[in-house]
Scaffold this motif. Structure first.
Motif, PDB file in Angstrom:
ATOM      1  N   THR A 261       0.826  -1.202   0.000  1.00  0.00           N
ATOM      2  CA  THR A 261       0.000   0.000   0.000  1.00  0.00           C
ATOM      3  C   THR A 261       0.861   1.253   0.000  1.00  0.00           C
ATOM      4  OG1 THR A 261      -1.541  -1.246   1.334  1.00  0.00           O
ATOM      5  CG2 THR A 261      -1.955   1.106   1.150  1.00  0.00           C
ATOM      6  N   PHE A 262       1.915   1.242   0.841  1.00  0.00           N
ATOM      7  CA  PHE A 262       2.765   2.429   0.933  1.00  0.00           C
ATOM      8  C   PHE A 262       3.448   2.703  -0.403  1.00  0.00           C
ATOM      9  CE2 PHE A 262       7.030   4.205   1.528  1.00  0.00           C
ATOM     10  CZ  PHE A 262       6.682   5.432   2.040  1.00  0.00           C
ATOM     11  N   VAL A 263       4.054   1.648  -0.971  1.00  0.00           N
ATOM     12  CA  VAL A 263       4.825   1.865  -2.197  1.00  0.00           C
ATOM     13  C   VAL A 263       3.917   2.308  -3.330  1.00  0.00           C
ATOM     14  CG1 VAL A 263       6.275   0.766  -3.920  1.00  0.00           C
ATOM     15  CG2 VAL A 263       6.679   0.330  -1.503  1.00  0.00           C
ATOM     16  N   THR A 264       2.760   1.633  -3.491  1.00  0.00           N
ATOM     17  CA  THR A 264       1.898   2.032  -4.602  1.00  0.00           C
ATOM     18  C   THR A 264       1.227   3.373  -4.321  1.00  0.00           C
ATOM     19  OG1 THR A 264       0.091   0.772  -3.662  1.00  0.00           O
ATOM     20  CG2 THR A 264       1.414  -0.315  -5.352  1.00  0.00           C
ATOM     21  N   GLY A 265       0.835   3.607  -3.068  1.00  0.00           N
ATOM     22  CA  GLY A 265       0.132   4.849  -2.739  1.00  0.00           C
ATOM     23  C   GLY A 265       1.036   6.061  -2.809  1.00  0.00           C
ATOM     24  N   PHE A 266       2.285   5.927  -2.355  1.00  0.00           N
ATOM     25  CA  PHE A 266       3.187   7.077  -2.311  1.00  0.00           C
ATOM     26  C   PHE A 266       4.226   7.035  -3.418  1.00  0.00           C
ATOM     27  CE2 PHE A 266       1.407   7.274   1.935  1.00  0.00           C
ATOM     28  CZ  PHE A 266       1.148   8.628   2.040  1.00  0.00           C
ATOM     29  N   TRP A 267       3.986   6.208  -4.433  1.00  0.00           N
ATOM     30  CA  TRP A 267       4.916   6.111  -5.544  1.00  0.00           C
ATOM     31  C   TRP A 267       5.162   7.491  -6.136  1.00  0.00           C
ATOM     32  CZ3 TRP A 267       8.064   2.438  -7.090  1.00  0.00           C
ATOM     33  CH2 TRP A 267       8.660   2.561  -8.354  1.00  0.00           C
ATOM     34  N   ASP A 268       6.429   7.866  -6.242  1.00  0.00           N
ATOM     35  CA  ASP A 268       6.787   9.130  -6.878  1.00  0.00           C
ATOM     36  C   ASP A 268       6.142  10.328  -6.175  1.00  0.00           C
ATOM     37  OD1 ASP A 268       8.244  10.484  -8.691  1.00  0.00           O
ATOM     38  OD2 ASP A 268       6.743  10.446 -10.264  1.00  0.00           O
ATOM     39  N   PHE A 269       5.920  10.216  -4.876  1.00  0.00           N
ATOM     40  CA  PHE A 269       5.298  11.312  -4.133  1.00  0.00           C
ATOM     41  C   PHE A 269       6.172  12.570  -4.204  1.00  0.00           C
ATOM     42  CE2 PHE A 269       4.946  13.904  -0.393  1.00  0.00           C
ATOM     43  CZ  PHE A 269       3.595  14.002  -0.171  1.00  0.00           C
ATOM     44  N   THR A 270       5.554  13.653  -4.587  1.00  0.00           N
ATOM     45  CA  THR A 270       6.283  14.918  -4.660  1.00  0.00           C
ATOM     46  C   THR A 270       5.434  16.014  -4.037  1.00  0.00           C
ATOM     47  OG1 THR A 270       7.062  14.185  -6.809  1.00  0.00           O
ATOM     48  CG2 THR A 270       7.525  16.450  -6.207  1.00  0.00           C
ATOM     49  N   LEU A 271       6.045  16.768  -3.151  1.00  0.00           N
ATOM     50  CA  LEU A 271       5.383  17.948  -2.589  1.00  0.00           C
ATOM     51  C   LEU A 271       6.071  19.159  -3.188  1.00  0.00           C
ATOM     52  CD1 LEU A 271       3.595  19.438  -0.408  1.00  0.00           C
ATOM     53  CD2 LEU A 271       5.581  19.267   1.063  1.00  0.00           C
ATOM     54  N   SER A 272       5.310  20.021  -3.833  1.00  0.00           N
ATOM     55  CA  SER A 272       5.946  21.173  -4.449  1.00  0.00           C
ATOM     56  C   SER A 272       5.050  22.390  -4.324  1.00  0.00           C
ATOM     57  CB  SER A 272       6.250  20.884  -5.919  1.00  0.00           C
ATOM     58  OG  SER A 272       5.065  20.496  -6.568  1.00  0.00           O
ATOM     59  N   ARG A 273       5.668  23.528  -4.530  1.00  0.00           N
ATOM     60  CA  ARG A 273       4.902  24.772  -4.526  1.00  0.00           C
ATOM     61  C   ARG A 273       4.884  25.275  -5.958  1.00  0.00           C
ATOM     62  NH1 ARG A 273       5.730  27.678   0.409  1.00  0.00           N
ATOM     63  NH2 ARG A 273       3.564  27.256   0.902  1.00  0.00           N
ATOM     64  N   VAL A 274       3.684  25.413  -6.497  1.00  0.00           N
ATOM     65  CA  VAL A 274       3.570  25.812  -7.896  1.00  0.00           C
ATOM     66  C   VAL A 274       2.885  27.165  -7.988  1.00  0.00           C
ATOM     67  CG1 VAL A 274       3.507  23.462  -8.786  1.00  0.00           C
ATOM     68  CG2 VAL A 274       1.389  24.561  -8.095  1.00  0.00           C
ATOM     69  N   ALA A 275       3.183  27.875  -9.056  1.00  0.00           N
ATOM     70  CA  ALA A 275       2.581  29.186  -9.257  1.00  0.00           C
ATOM     71  C   ALA A 275       1.206  29.034  -9.883  1.00  0.00           C
ATOM     72  CB  ALA A 275       3.478  30.021 -10.167  1.00  0.00           C
ATOM     73  N   THR A 276       0.264  29.811  -9.386  1.00  0.00           N
ATOM     74  CA  THR A 276      -1.053  29.861 -10.019  1.00  0.00           C
ATOM     75  C   THR A 276      -1.277  31.320 -10.361  1.00  0.00           C
ATOM     76  OG1 THR A 276      -2.176  30.291  -7.946  1.00  0.00           O
ATOM     77  CG2 THR A 276      -1.879  27.993  -8.549  1.00  0.00           C
ATOM     78  N   ASP A 277      -2.333  31.646 -11.106  1.00  0.00           N
ATOM     79  CA  ASP A 277      -2.413  33.056 -11.475  1.00  0.00           C
ATOM     80  C   ASP A 277      -2.847  33.936 -10.316  1.00  0.00           C
ATOM     81  OD1 ASP A 277      -5.372  32.712 -13.564  1.00  0.00           O
ATOM     82  OD2 ASP A 277      -5.071  32.509 -11.432  1.00  0.00           O
ATOM     83  N   GLY A 278      -3.483  33.316  -9.318  1.00  0.00           N
ATOM     84  CA  GLY A 278      -3.852  34.123  -8.165  1.00  0.00           C
ATOM     85  C   GLY A 278      -2.795  34.115  -7.067  1.00  0.00           C
ATOM     86  N   GLY A 279      -1.740  33.355  -7.251  1.00  0.00           N
ATOM     87  CA  GLY A 279      -0.723  33.272  -6.203  1.00  0.00           C
ATOM     88  C   GLY A 279       0.031  31.966  -6.326  1.00  0.00           C
ATOM     89  N   THR A 280       0.064  31.193  -5.238  1.00  0.00           N
ATOM     90  CA  THR A 280       0.779  29.926  -5.292  1.00  0.00           C
ATOM     91  C   THR A 280      -0.092  28.851  -4.660  1.00  0.00           C
ATOM     92  OG1 THR A 280       1.834  30.466  -3.220  1.00  0.00           O
ATOM     93  CG2 THR A 280       3.093  30.914  -5.215  1.00  0.00           C
ATOM     94  N   ALA A 281       0.289  27.606  -4.898  1.00  0.00           N
ATOM     95  CA  ALA A 281      -0.443  26.489  -4.306  1.00  0.00           C
ATOM     96  C   ALA A 281       0.545  25.398  -3.929  1.00  0.00           C
ATOM     97  CB  ALA A 281      -1.474  25.941  -5.282  1.00  0.00           C
ATOM     98  N   LEU A 282       0.180  24.648  -2.911  1.00  0.00           N
ATOM     99  CA  LEU A 282       0.964  23.481  -2.516  1.00  0.00           C
ATOM    100  C   LEU A 282       0.401  22.297  -3.271  1.00  0.00           C
ATOM    101  CD1 LEU A 282       1.338  23.329   1.350  1.00  0.00           C
ATOM    102  CD2 LEU A 282       3.150  23.523  -0.330  1.00  0.00           C
ATOM    103  N   ARG A 283       1.270  21.573  -3.933  1.00  0.00           N
ATOM    104  CA  ARG A 283       0.761  20.447  -4.703  1.00  0.00           C
ATOM    105  C   ARG A 283       1.420  19.154  -4.240  1.00  0.00           C
ATOM    106  NH1 ARG A 283       2.100  20.463 -10.819  1.00  0.00           N
ATOM    107  NH2 ARG A 283       0.303  21.846 -10.913  1.00  0.00           N
ATOM    108  N   THR A 284       0.604  18.126  -4.017  1.00  0.00           N
ATOM    109  CA  THR A 284       1.167  16.795  -3.838  1.00  0.00           C
ATOM    110  C   THR A 284       0.677  15.941  -4.981  1.00  0.00           C
ATOM    111  OG1 THR A 284      -0.683  16.180  -2.432  1.00  0.00           O
ATOM    112  CG2 THR A 284       1.338  16.816  -1.335  1.00  0.00           C
ATOM    113  N   ARG A 285       1.555  15.047  -5.372  1.00  0.00           N
ATOM    114  CA  ARG A 285       1.255  14.187  -6.492  1.00  0.00           C
ATOM    115  C   ARG A 285       1.804  12.829  -6.118  1.00  0.00           C
ATOM    116  NH1 ARG A 285       3.116  16.493 -12.084  1.00  0.00           N
ATOM    117  NH2 ARG A 285       1.121  17.556 -12.028  1.00  0.00           N
ATOM    118  N   GLN A 286       1.025  11.786  -6.293  1.00  0.00           N
ATOM    119  CA  GLN A 286       1.462  10.487  -5.824  1.00  0.00           C
ATOM    120  C   GLN A 286       0.665   9.381  -6.491  1.00  0.00           C
ATOM    121  OE1 GLN A 286      -0.334  11.813  -1.978  1.00  0.00           O
ATOM    122  NE2 GLN A 286      -0.556   9.617  -1.681  1.00  0.00           N
ATOM    123  N   GLY A 287       1.185   8.165  -6.372  1.00  0.00           N
ATOM    124  CA  GLY A 287       0.402   7.007  -6.770  1.00  0.00           C
ATOM    125  C   GLY A 287       0.947   6.266  -7.952  1.00  0.00           C
TER     126      GLY A 287
END
Lengths: 564, 184
Positions: A261-287
């Motif tokens: 579950t951990f490996v498939t669920g958190f596969w390539d997990f990345t926490l990043s701060r991305v720019a949006t047009d209204g400001g910034t957002a915290l993004r997580t991407r995983q799985g």
């Protein structure tokens, strides 16, 4: 399909005039979901067919039901999915995201675009293969109105991408997977697997796995006990050894399950701060199989929390989440890191909050000794109740021996006192610029930093016992995170100062200065004289160490400067 | 109990937020009492709670014969504690429960065993409701419920005169609408 969605953009651009929203066409969900549902329908029938054709399982309800449940579930979910495709229309106008759905009960929902705080897309394996995504628009209603978020299940990957760009204006992203991740704050290290596999859920996972396996094989006419007997000789081992073996095997299966579950669920997990047009957002991407991407608008960020479970504190395990408005705490959305070492979590929190040192790293003021006494008392009461129960059982039943009660007491009382000390040691509070920081919790010590501007109410609580000990609990309520955070058992003057400072200006009209000489005479409780206090009430006012002016000023909590 | 701390850090005993010790600031009680009729309301509610608890145990006693030998003591205890609770707590509550609304905040003091001083700023109010249960209707009382965007932040003021609660709800709604902000 995507081609069906694209004209929407054009129409909107053409009609962005005065009442562009009125002409906005209603769109359907993606057609490919019908194909997915049909494939699922076929797949769901396979176990039944195999059972009947290959294993000759008789077609009686008593024999066939486990696979029949799967088959029926497949039919229901396919019908449901197709009905949803037929009946669902959505559109994004200048002001709202609107959705009509429902077969028997027609439902219409709309969410104001400026209220949308997150646009998540996720996909199970079947949806991923078909290039589909489930898009969820978070607007805070989960926390306040207890409503489910508005979701589109499912649209094409491209449409999901476009909706996200349109609604939270994320320019950095063009397509999933092949774009720069913005400012990367953390990536998963698979070594953290050790933090994620050893817990009670291992047994829950194992039991559910084994139970489904048992149901499944019995349907095919295989007796699992026979298989077990072939491997181990239960009679020869004896029951205690066999039980231990079962526990070990179950545990191992559960740990393996959690590891997967951990490996498939958190596969390539990345926490990043991305720019949006209204400001910034915290993004997580995983799985790996089920992908999940969550964008959290930084304008909604109100703080962060690190939880450290008691049993795993020796290895420095931490669970890290953000406090934001508009994300349900029951979802995975606030979690910004997998369980991992606290020495990794702390710098990440500092970067997430954009403050070094992070408010979670501040030295917290300890709570007064009364808080320890209160916990020791509760630990003792707990031990006394348990011991009393055992003694009663020992006196009335034959199974419990006459010596059992003092053995129980000798084990439970020190344990209770130890836990009381642990609970006391986890208490702490501080005010750091715009943040208030509180720490408490026995089973999981949670340190939370919350911005003061997020506080939407303050309360000071005091039970009669707390009053006896000169303690008070401060609780702040907020729209972010769990909805409220507490600093239990502070010295009463500190509690007032902390409460006053946690929401500047709110309590000020209700505060008055205490005239110095009057307080000894306004001691109203008759219990004050009756109780055999360690330190008699009146003596406190005359003893040189606690002269009337000293106690509030000399408390061990310098950071709580009252605003008043 | 060992005194581990140095004497200067020791908190003052019996320190209430309204009387934390000389020289410190203190909370003042909110300006208004609730209605005297609220004593009856609390007593009725406590009575019903006790009756339900005792009734459940009594039903067990009546229908489950093997449980009888050890059910007598709990029933007596529940009735005795319940009678004391019903007789005493409404009066304690009446002396404690107070409320106040200003143009900036709602402020209340509640509780009989655990006292709670609670304040919520008007600028964060999301809804203002009045609530009237059957007993409250009988006595002409109402509860004012002020919710903020927080799941835990509601301020509830029970035992108000129905007309007072209604006026107060209208006034708060009016002020809230004039106050800008998205309440989070």
């Amino acid at each position: 399909m995507t081609s069906a969605a694209l004209p929407a953009d054009d129409t909107r651009d053409a009609g962005t005039g005065a009442d562009g929203s009125a002409e906005q066409p209603w769109l359907r969900l993606d057609r490919r979901m019908i194909a997915v549902d049909l494939v699922q329908l076929v797949l769901a029938q396979i176990p039944t067919i195999v059972a009947v054709q290959v294993f000759d399982v008789p077609l009686t309800p008593g024999e066939i039901w486990p696979v029949a449940v799967i088959a029926v579930f497949g039919v229901v979910s396919t019908v449901n999915g197709i009905a949803r495709w037929i009946k669902t229309r959505y559109r994004v106008t200048d002001e709202y995201v609107e959705r009509r759905t429902g077969f028997l009960v027609r439902k219409y929902r709309r969410v104001r675009r400026d209220r949308i705080r997150s646009v998540d897309s996720q996909a199970t394996l079947k949806l991923r293969i078909a290039g589909l995504r489930v898009v969820t628009f978070g607007a805070g209603q989960e926390n306040t109105a207890r409503e489910k978020a508005l979701a589109l299940n499912a649209v094409s990957r491209e449409t999901a991408e476009r909706l996200r760009r349109e609604l939270i204006g994320d320019d950095s992203a063009t397509a999933e997977g092949d774009e720069p991740d913005g400012d990367v704050l953390a990536r998963v290290r698979y070594g953290w697997i050790v933090y994620n596999i050893f817990n009670v859920w291992a047994y829950v996972a194992a039991v559910s796995l084994l139970f489904s396996a048992y149901m499944f094989v019995t349907t095919f006419g295989i007796d699992p006990w026979e298989l077990i007997d072939r491997v181990v000789d239960r009679e020869a081992m004896g029951w205690p050894a066999f039980t231990l073996l079962v526990l070990a095997v179950t545990g191992a299966i559960g740990v393996a399950g959690l590891a997967v579950t951990f490996v498939t669920g958190f596969w390539d997990f990345t926490l990043s701060r991305v720019a949006t047009d209204g400001g910034t957002a915290l993004r997580t991407r995983q799985g790996l199989l089920r992908t999940r991407e969550i964008n959290r608008d930084d304008a909604r960020l109100r703080g962060a929390q690190i939880r450290e479970p008691l049993l795993w504190r020796w290895m420095g395990m931490a669970e890290t989440s953000v406090l934001t408005t508009g994300l349900s705490i029951w979802s995975e959305a606030p979690v910004i890191l997998p369980r991992g070492p606290v020495r990794v979590a702390r710098p990440v929190v500092a970067r997430v909050l954009g403050r070094t040192p992070s408010p979670l790293d501040t030295d917290l003021a300890r709570h007064p000794g009364g808080a320890l006494r209160r916990r020791l008392l509760w630990g003792t009461v707990f031990a006394a109740v348990v011991t009393g129960g055992v003694a009663w059982a020992g006196a009335t039943t034959a199974e419990v021996g006459p010596d059992a009660w003092w053995i129980t007491g000798a084990v439970v009382w020190p344990l209770g006192l130890l836990l009381a000390v642990a609970a006391y040691r986890s208490l702490g509070h501080a005010l750091v610029d715009e943040y208030l920081v509180v720490r408490s919790g026995l089973v999981a010590r949670a340190t939370s930093a919350l911005q003061r501007r997020a506080v939407s109410g303050v309360s000071v609580r005091q039970s009669i016992l707390q009053r006896r000990l000169g303690l008070a609990t401060v609780a702040v309520s907020t729209a972010a995170g769990e909805g409220g955070y507490e600093a239990p058992d502070m010295a009463t003057p500190d509690a007032l100062a902390f409460a006053t400072a946690s929401s500047p200006g709110l309590l000020t009209p209700f505060l008055v200065p205490t005239p110095a000489p009057s307080s000894p005479t306004t001691e109203p409780t008759p219990a004050a004289e009756a109780a055999p206090a360690v330190e008699p009430g009146p003596a406190a006012d005359t003893s040189p160490a606690t002269s009337p002016a000293t106690p509030p000023a000399a408390g061990p909590t310098p950071p709580t400067a009252p605003d008043a | 109990m060992a005194e581990v701390q140095d004497a200067a850090a020791r908190p003052r005993r019996y320190a209430s937020p309204e009387d934390p010790g000389a020289g410190a600031v203190r909370l003042r009680p909110p300006a208004n009492r609730v209605e005297r009729r609220a004593i009856g309301w609390w007593a009725l509610r406590a009575g019903v709670q006790v009756a339900v608890a005792a009734g459940l145990l009594g039903a067990l006693y009546a229908f489950v014969e093997p449980a009888r030998p050890w059910l007598g003591a709990p029933i007596t205890a529940v009735l005795a504690a319940g009678a004391a609770y019903t007789a005493v707590t409404p009066w304690v509550r009446y002396s404690v429960h107070r409320w106040e609304t200003t143009d900036e905040a709602v402020y209340s003091r509640t509780g009989w065993w655990v006292r709670e001083w609670r304040a919520a700023p008007i600028s964060r109010i999301q809804t203002v409701d009045t609530l009237r249960g059957p007993f409250a209707q009988m006595l002409g009382l109402a509860t004012l419920v002020v919710t903020t965007a927080s799941a835990r932040g509601a301020v509830r003021i029970g035992g108000l005169d129905a007309a007072v609660a209604e006026t107060e709800a209208k006034r708060l709604t009016r002020i809230t609408q004039q106050t800008p902000g998205d309440q989070t």
